[in-house]
Structures are given as C-alpha cells and as structure tokens.
Write an enzyme that holds these catalytic residues in place. Sequence first.
Site, mmCIF file in Angstrom:
data_model
loop_
_atom_site.group_PDB
_atom_site.id
_atom_site.type_symbol
_atom_site.label_atom_id
_atom_site.label_comp_id
_atom_site.label_asym_id
_atom_site.label_seq_id
_atom_site.Cartn_x
_atom_site.Cartn_y
_atom_site.Cartn_z
ATOM 1 N N GLU B 168 -5.246 27.613 17.308
ATOM 2 C CA GLU B 168 -6.468 28.421 17.297
ATOM 3 C C GLU B 168 -7.425 27.920 16.232
ATOM 4 O O GLU B 168 -7.036 27.230 15.297
ATOM 5 C CB GLU B 168 -6.155 29.891 17.054
ATOM 6 C CG GLU B 168 -5.113 30.182 16.009
ATOM 7 C CD GLU B 168 -5.391 29.664 14.638
ATOM 8 O OE1 GLU B 168 -6.540 29.817 14.169
ATOM 9 O OE2 GLU B 168 -4.471 29.094 14.012
ATOM 10 N N GLU B 309 -4.698 25.525 14.124
ATOM 11 C CA GLU B 309 -5.015 24.458 15.093
ATOM 12 C C GLU B 309 -3.784 24.019 15.894
ATOM 13 O O GLU B 309 -3.867 23.056 16.656
ATOM 14 C CB GLU B 309 -5.584 23.198 14.411
ATOM 15 C CG GLU B 309 -6.808 23.387 13.567
ATOM 16 C CD GLU B 309 -7.316 22.072 12.957
ATOM 17 O OE1 GLU B 309 -6.732 21.005 13.234
ATOM 18 O OE2 GLU B 309 -8.301 22.118 12.218
#
Lengths: 342, 342
Positions: B168, B309
């Site tokens: 994310e 991420e």
Amino acid sequence: MPLTDRNQPVTETLADAIRRTIDTKTKPLGALGRIETLAEQIALLQGTTAPVMQACTLTIFAADHGIAHAGVSAFPQVVTGQMMLNFLGGGAAANVFARVNDVALQVVDAGVAGEPIAHPALVSRRIGPGTANFLDAPAMSPDEARTALGHGAEVARAASGEALAFGEMGIANTATAAALAHKLTGLPLADLVGRGTGLDDAGLRHKLDVLTRAAARTGALTPEQAMAEYGGFEIVMMAGAMLETARASRVVMVDGFIATAAALLATRLEPESRRAMVFCHKSHEAGHRALLAALDADPLLELDMRLGEGTGALLAWPLLKAAAAMMTDMASFEAAGVTNRD
Amino acid sequence: MPLTDRNQPVTETLADAIRRTIDTKTKPLGALGRIETLAEQIALLQGTTAPVMQACTLTIFAADHGIAHAGVSAFPQVVTGQMMLNFLGGGAAANVFARVNDVALQVVDAGVAGEPIAHPALVSRRIGPGTANFLDAPAMSPDEARTALGHGAEVARAASGEALAFGEMGIANTATAAALAHKLTGLPLADLVGRGTGLDDAGLRHKLDVLTRAAARTGALTPEQAMAEYGGFEIVMMAGAMLETARASRVVMVDGFIATAAALLATRLEPESRRAMVFCHKSHEAGHRALLAALDADPLLELDMRLGEGTGALLAWPLLKAAAAMMTDMASFEAAGVTNRD
C-alpha cells in the site's frame, strides 16, 4: 565527521557518499532498516556507491571428527560421507535452496572418514580420513592445520561471485566447534554446547562432560594452537576460505553455529576479515548466541533452523541482492519528482 | 492422530502425510524450523504433499486519507500520487525488490486525492479522491466500503501466482490503520499508534490525540461499520483482495502494519481466511506487534523496516519458494541412501 585522520580520508568520504546515496532514495529516512545497513557494508567493502551483487557460490566443506567416537552425536559417523553423496546428487536441503535462489554449489571433501569417494564433481582436498579424537590427542598437526587454511584459500579463489557462502557437513562437528570456540574465547563450555542433530538431555550432559575433559587436556592456546588441537578439517578449511574471500573484498556469508566458529577463528587470525562478514542466520543451536555476541554479530534471519550445510546463508542471499540493487536501481526524491519532508 | 472426527478425515490424513513427507527428508527432525511449518501451511492450503510455489504478484493499492488534513503525517498528501507515479516508473523500493525476486507488480489507484492520473499500466479502481476526514465524519459510506471490497476481489482474481502479495501507499494511512484496528480489537490506541514515516515526539502525541478524539465519535462497531467509519480505500480494497485470494486457496502474503490491519479486517469478515495468510515482516512501526498478537501471527522476517509498499512481502517470497521446493525436490533418507538415527 571531520576528515582529521590523514590515513583514512578516502574511506571517510566514501562512507558519507554511501550514506547520502541511501538517504536521498524515495523512502522515509532509515525506513529500509537492515537492508540499508547491509547496503552500507557491501558498498564500503566494494569501495563504491554503486555496489554489484549478482552471483554467489556456496562451498560445502565436509569432514569427519575423531570426537564422534566419544558418542557426542545423535547420528553415526557414516552419515557424513552419505550426505556428501547426497549433496553431489542434488537432493539435500542446500541443493534445493541453492537452486531456488540461483546460487552455484560446490562440495569439498576436506577429510571424510573411510576411503575417498570418487565423483567427478567433488573437489578433493582431503587432509586425512577424519581428525584424531581430541579427547586424547591433538585433532591434527600444526602442519595439517596450515595446509587446511591454504586449501580453503585456494578453493575460495576459484569460486565465482561477489559473495561467497560457506556451509559444512560433519557428524559431531557441533562438538568440535564448541571446543574450538571455548579455547578461542574463554566462554564457558556450558554456554557453547547444544543438542546438535538432536541429542536428548542425557546425550547433552554426556557431550558437555566429554568436552570438559577434552578442554582440560590443554591450557591457554593461541588461535594457531587451538585450531590444531581442537579444530576440524572442514572448519579450519572454511576459515581459510573466509580469510581469502575477505582479502579479495568479497562478501563472506556466514551460516550457522559451525560456520560462525570458523568465522571466529578467521577473525582471531586476521581481525580485518570481520568487515567482509555478513551473518545470515541465527541458529537454534544453543551455543550460537554466545558466539554471535563474541563477534558483535546480529544475523539477518532467524528461522529456528539448525541444519548447517549453508542453508541459512542460501536463504539470506536474496537480501544481499536487494540491498545492492537498492543502491543502484532505486530512484532519488529528485529524480522521481517526489516531495521530501521539509 | 486417530481419525475420530467424521467431518475432517481427509484433512487429518493429509496433515499426517504432509508431516511424514517432511520428517523423512534428509535432515534431523525439525532442523529446518520455520521453513517446515511454512511448508506445512502451504501444503495444507493447496491440499497436497507436493505444493507448487512458482509465481507471485504484488499488488500495491494507493489511496489518500482525509485524516491527513489533521496533521498526522511527516509527509504532505501530494506524496501519495507522486509515489504512485514512482511505482509506475519502476523506481520505488517495491519495484527494485520485485525485480530482484522475480515478482510481478501492479499498481491500483484505489482513491488518490486530486485529478485521476492517466497511465497505461495503472489499474484504476478509484472509489473517490481520498476518504473523508474521520475526525468529523465517516471515512466513506457503507456502499463505498462494499464497492472497495468487491474491487479488491476482482483485482485479486486477475492476478497470477500461487501466492499474492499486497502492499500500500497512502500518506497518513498508519493513522487510519490504527483507528480501524482499535475499533476492530478494542486494543488501546496508545498501543497501536506509531511514528509512521517519521513523526517526532510532539507529532506522535498529536497523532494519538487526534485518533482518540476520532475514536470517541462512535461506540462499538461491527467490522462492516468499522471499515466504513475509519477505513481507507486502499485498506478495505486490500482486505477484499485478501479474502478472494484465500477463497481460491492461494497464499495471502501479508506485509507490515497497514497490510496487517487489512488482514485483521479480512479475518473479522471471514475468519477462515486466516489459514491462507503468511505474515512476512515484523515492522518497526510500534503498533504492529499488538496487531500481530491479535492475529496470533509471527512474521518470517524482522529487518527493522517500516516502508510498506509490500517490501517485506517481496523479501519473504524466496522463503515460500524454498519451503515448497523442500517438499518436492529434497531427497528422503531412503531415496538418498542416508542412514537415519535409530
């Protein structure tokens, strides 16, 4: 840091440049944690802000141990040679992990008991058919120990890769590693002795008793004396390989308990070798923590493994590749047009 | 284990067969530690003693958060969209690690603030231009939350691989994750709030104060209510993707703090999804430990990272491959002719 030490100006500047390179990448400061410190170590070793970490070779050194005859292992000595054949046949855990992570693998007979095994892929560097039982006598002669160091250096020189990983196989070699580490560090044997391949409580007590008697055979020893009195052919050869790898500014990937004992020996022979060492896996073997503390080392992985063979190093190899690629392939805030914090 | 439960005879037999397969490999019992338990989980999920773990896709969900306007992040909100472009350009840490470990990567705009970004590789599943500020109002409507779950499921269905990893990007999303987790678990906000991308002490106190006031806006909530009141578009969409991945008996690779909050939401919506989840990295973000405990999860890696991420999942992927390959490619004692202990 001011550049006041005239002997190290280049290194100081390089360290600053490496840190600056990492800190301008598109991520919060320090957000890649140990990948950043690993990248720093690799970059410093290679002397560049753009390190390369493309290829790795694992060398497995196999040898037998006279101390096995004192009943310190859960497995019989014949397993050393059988497992060496398993490595050559591609069926061991180390083979599987090496294939998964694209690491080359070679097997060295450093001194397995019995008749030499003939196999085209086997690197034969036999010092003898196993060490003597160090409960009663030196494991090997000083000449044999020096020869083992030299063989290790030759094997390392011939191996390709920016990083070299080292593994071992040798029934009873946790006993050897504990005795050697005890003599090198003065740490209590009780802190260094563990269950190896699976001793029960009685077996563990017996192993500690055997090693206590063996250690009492000698007094304080130099590292050179200790490696002959209590070493194993694979452990001393691995130490020689580690030293040569460090001299060439290549990364030394240190696996579990036995390999850490070899790394300890290497640092006692040449302290500057420590900077090349990446400790890969914190083993479940009890003595490993004490050895790691003695080397001020904190391994990358902790997966409760206790197999040896270089398996922990093989699983850590992708982290080294990631660390180097972070330095060279990741965008800076400026290049990516990303707003940094004020 | 006796097969007395008539509802589960197949599973019981399979679990036994998996354990026997692992225990007859050429290694001491249990010597591969967490690789063995990981292999067991994967094999059970795939319903076979010969699991396959060849390909993985990382999906990064990006979205913005109204709570960012309350000053809870060290970076400005514009960074979410800038980093989305960095992912699309291949320059972020996630891109680098994905290339190193041969993982496919896709980027989903789940609701980034401002005008939609046009990019041929971007998967657009925008719920809106960021959530509302949940300090004053629900982050999103119940309809929007359900739509986000559905989009996540669709994205997961379209992704290839035996394992799917989820990452994310969203400025202020540690605040959102903390608030959502607080409502889902009842854990104190003080245990769930951390420094995110780098808040100082005053910033951390302010973040806790903001979240305390926001949480007081509502009472006890169902998971469905909590995800709308305090969720983020990327977090709810990720939960939907995780649920769909688990329904398909594919491995759900859970990354750090935000992804663990999404995993928590997923398990509260469908508890059986937990069996598909592999927790990859224990984040340096303070609240992660509390969330992991709530999920009875112990991540494979702990590398002091706090980037998100999906970086932690990417670094763990080789361990999943190694675990499956251990089941299928490693020799048994019998096949290799190696003597087992008595």
